[in-house]
Design a protein around this motif. Sequence first.
Motif, short mmCIF file in Angstrom:
data_model
loop_
_atom_site.label_atom_id
_atom_site.label_comp_id
_atom_site.label_asym_id
_atom_site.label_seq_id
_atom_site.Cartn_x
_atom_site.Cartn_y
_atom_site.Cartn_z
N ILE A 161 14.75 24.46 -14.75
CA ILE A 161 14.93 26.07 -15.38
C ILE A 161 13.63 26.52 -15.54
N GLY A 162 13.38 27.51 -14.82
CA GLY A 162 11.86 28.24 -14.83
C GLY A 162 12.12 29.95 -14.55
N ASP A 163 10.98 30.50 -14.59
CA ASP A 163 10.89 31.89 -14.55
C ASP A 163 10.33 32.33 -13.21
N ALA A 164 9.62 31.51 -12.92
CA ALA A 164 8.63 31.75 -11.50
C ALA A 164 9.53 31.34 -10.07
N GLN A 165 9.07 32.01 -9.22
CA GLN A 165 9.64 31.75 -7.85
C GLN A 165 9.13 30.28 -7.38
N ASP A 166 7.92 29.88 -7.63
CA ASP A 166 7.64 28.73 -7.38
C ASP A 166 8.24 27.56 -8.23
N ASP A 167 8.92 27.82 -9.26
CA ASP A 167 9.72 27.12 -9.78
C ASP A 167 11.01 26.74 -9.14
N MET A 168 11.53 27.61 -8.58
CA MET A 168 12.76 27.55 -7.79
C MET A 168 12.40 26.85 -6.38
N ARG A 169 11.40 27.04 -5.82
CA ARG A 169 11.04 26.37 -4.50
C ARG A 169 10.63 24.67 -4.91
N MET A 170 10.19 24.46 -6.05
CA MET A 170 10.15 23.13 -6.39
C MET A 170 11.45 22.58 -6.44
N ALA A 171 12.38 22.96 -7.15
CA ALA A 171 13.63 22.37 -7.57
C ALA A 171 14.41 22.34 -6.15
N ARG A 172 14.26 23.15 -5.34
CA ARG A 172 14.94 23.14 -3.94
C ARG A 172 14.51 21.83 -3.31
N THR A 173 12.92 21.71 -3.14
CA THR A 173 12.48 20.76 -2.44
C THR A 173 12.99 19.63 -3.07
N VAL A 174 12.97 19.31 -4.30
CA VAL A 174 13.40 18.05 -4.97
C VAL A 174 14.77 17.77 -4.76
N GLY A 175 15.64 18.65 -4.75
CA GLY A 175 16.94 18.82 -4.57
C GLY A 175 17.74 18.84 -6.03
N ALA A 176 17.15 19.42 -6.94
CA ALA A 176 17.61 19.71 -8.23
C ALA A 176 18.38 21.08 -8.35
N ARG A 177 18.92 21.33 -9.25
CA ARG A 177 19.66 22.97 -9.28
C ARG A 177 18.66 23.51 -10.01
N GLY A 178 18.22 24.61 -9.24
CA GLY A 178 17.34 25.78 -9.66
C GLY A 178 18.01 26.58 -10.66
#
Length: 214
Positions: A161-178
């Motif tokens: 859970i994060g507030d920046a676009q790069d937070d979501m990019r990191m989660a997506r790359t790892v395979g976690a739910r962003g």
Amino acid sequence: MDAIVFDWDGTLVDTLPAITRANAAVLESYGLAFDPDAYRAAYSPDWQEMYVRLGIDRVRMAEAGDRWLRAYAIEVDGARPMARAAEALERLADAGVAMGLVTAGDRSVVEEQLVTTGLGRFLPVRVCGGDLPVMKPHPAPLRKALAELGLAGVPERTAYIGDAQDDMRMARTVGARGVGIVSMLGTREDLLAAGASDVVESVAHWVDAFLDAR
């Protein structure tokens, strides 16, 4: 969902205004005007990359980092948890959900804030800026947190859970739910485009829905 990992600034604590003012002070110290739109477009948890995008020479990053720490110490007036954030983390803990923290924030700053806000007791796993050679959106910080939580092989059973676009990019790359939190750094559309599965107004709103659905 076996574990939830959180961003810190702008997600669990209301520190983004102070961070922005400190960044503005750093830019101005190098003779660079602060433009809110340019700042938002250039923003990254990888502060060195952000400063390069905003016009600071890469060879001056150590100096710029020191200037930011001094400016932030002046600007921040204590770290305050976001509305109902403490309650949300306590509810997750009571439900047996493991939790951790992945932030680009300086460990010395974040550790002090974890104590003063009282949120540290919920977040035993912590990966801070400087712990690894790379920062978000590189997947390594989140992978390290998941490994410490014992979930390295099953990222799909976790959320970030994060507030920046790069937070979501990191989660997506790892395979976690962003899970994106709308803030001055990203609109709902920005966060969805970066890979968020859900976008909400606050951690508390998402935790309410998550626990109600269990």
